[in-house]
Design a protein around this motif. Structure first.
Motif, PDB file in Angstrom:
ATOM      1  N   ARG A  58      -1.975  -5.867  -2.076  1.00 34.45           N
ATOM      2  CA  ARG A  58      -1.501  -6.359  -0.424  1.00 34.45           C
ATOM      3  C   ARG A  58      -0.874  -5.426   0.134  1.00 34.45           C
ATOM      4  O   ARG A  58      -0.938  -5.566   1.087  1.00 34.45           O
ATOM      5  CB  ARG A  58      -1.075  -7.738  -0.844  1.00 34.45           C
ATOM      6  N   GLU A  63       0.773  -6.389   4.014  1.00 35.79           N
ATOM      7  CA  GLU A  63       0.190  -8.189   4.027  1.00 35.79           C
ATOM      8  C   GLU A  63       1.230  -7.999   2.904  1.00 35.79           C
ATOM      9  O   GLU A  63       1.793  -8.857   1.333  1.00 35.79           O
ATOM     10  CB  GLU A  63      -0.714  -8.770   2.901  1.00 35.79           C
ATOM     11  N   ASP A  65       4.686 -10.429   2.414  1.00 34.83           N
ATOM     12  CA  ASP A  65       4.902 -11.350   2.024  1.00 34.83           C
ATOM     13  C   ASP A  65       3.332 -11.762   1.139  1.00 34.83           C
ATOM     14  O   ASP A  65       3.702 -12.425   0.041  1.00 34.83           O
ATOM     15  CB  ASP A  65       5.032 -12.860   3.075  1.00 34.83           C
ATOM     16  N   ALA A  66       2.268 -11.386   0.621  1.00 35.24           N
ATOM     17  CA  ALA A  66       1.692 -12.051  -0.170  1.00 35.24           C
ATOM     18  C   ALA A  66       1.213 -10.859  -1.278  1.00 35.24           C
ATOM     19  O   ALA A  66       1.579 -11.076  -2.786  1.00 35.24           O
ATOM     20  CB  ALA A  66       0.248 -11.355  -0.002  1.00 35.24           C
TER      21      ALA A  66
END
Length: 308
Positions: A58, A63, A65-66
């Motif tokens: 991620r 990404e 936050d993920a």
């Protein structure tokens, strides 16, 4: 570097999906790897290795936050945090700087032990022990004292590289390291009168007042966020006039940061202040790199301090 840590989920199908995902990750198909890892975590919700690897992917996909959510799942699945998910959270800014998980350091160096010296010396041009030896000789010469020590403590002793550099100058060496496999390698050198498995600060706390003439920490302070506690304990353990010598990675700012290599870097001003606060007298502080990374010297300091 050591082989990648893998903690089985206990579910054969989940483990197989993890293996397929790792193959895809290595081939650069990150989206497909992430899908397989999610399947693995559906089969085994507490699959720490899958969550950690998903966090890495991620991150690479941007990404954030993920990635943070995945790293938190990894740490929850393995409270000892052997993968070092907490460090990745610190590096991302999701959590404040704190101590490195002991289980992570132990797992890292237990895996690293079989090829530690070859990787560190041959691949990374490691020169920490030689730099410490030269600095200690210079510090002793400056006060017109011989560089011979009855009792020395080697913090984070690893396989014994620092003891090898100081072997002729020390009568009795004690080595302390968190990794049992590193201790096995150090024992094989025959250089140590005593070896202990344990964290550095805890090891020092077991030592008597004024029990050592020299304390060394070669490439070990990079795993210590809080210098103050270790320096205070080192002062207690040193005899009057005894020396503490260590290498540390550094940065141009103030205080301590966690670098991309997941090692702490301490600003020069912070090191100076920590030594003074501990009641030690700074003998030498030199801008010298103890190792390379990506074929470039890692900014570092070589430090010698004395107990007055």
């Amino acid at each position: 570097m050591p082989a990648r840590l893998f903690l089985s989920s206990g579910d054969l199908m989940a483990d197989r999906r993890f293996d397929f995902a790792r193959d895809l990750q290595l081939k650069g198909d990150l989206a497909a790897a992430a899908d397989l890892l999610l399947q693995a975590t559906e089969l085994a919700p507490n699959f720490a290795s899958a969550w950690f690897t998903l966090g890495e992917i991620r991150e690479r996909l941007g990404e954030r936050d993920a990635a943070i959510a995945a790293f938190r799942k990894a740490r929850a699945a393995d409270p000892d945090d052997r993968h070092g998910a907490g460090l990745r959270l610190m590096l991302s800014g999701a959590e404040q700087l704190s101590a490195m998980p002991q289980a992570y350091v132990r797992a890292l160096f237990d895996q690293y032990a079989p090829k530690f010296e070859a990787a560190l010396v041959d691949d990374l041009g490691y020169r920490g022990p030689a730099l410490l030896f030269k600095a200690v000789l210079s510090a002793r010469a400056a006060v017109r004292k011989p560089a011979f020590f009855k009792r020395a403590i080697d913090l984070g002793c690893g396989t014994g590289l620092a003891a090898t550099a100081f072997a002729r100058e020390v009568d009795h060496f004690t080595g302390i390291d968190l990794s049992p496999r590193m201790i096995e390698r150090a024992r094989a050198t025959g250089l140590y009168a005593q070896l202990e498995v344990g964290e550095m600060l805890q090891g020092l706390r077991r030592k008597p007042d004024a029990g050592a003439d020299l304390i060394l920490a070669a490439d070990a302070m990079v795993y210590v966020a809080d210098l103050a506690s270790l320096l205070h304990e080192a002062r207690r353990v040193l005899v009057p006039g005894g020396l503490l010598a260590f290498t540390v990675e550094t940065h141009r700012g103030d205080g301590v940061i966690l670098g991309e290599g997941l090692r702490y870097a301490h600003g020069a001003g912070h090191v100076r202040a920590s030594i003074a606060d501990a009641g030690l007298v700074l003998s030498r502080l030199e801008d010298l790199s103890a190792r390379n990374e990506d074929n470039e010297p890692v900014p570092g300091l070589v430090v010698v301090a004395a107990k007055g």
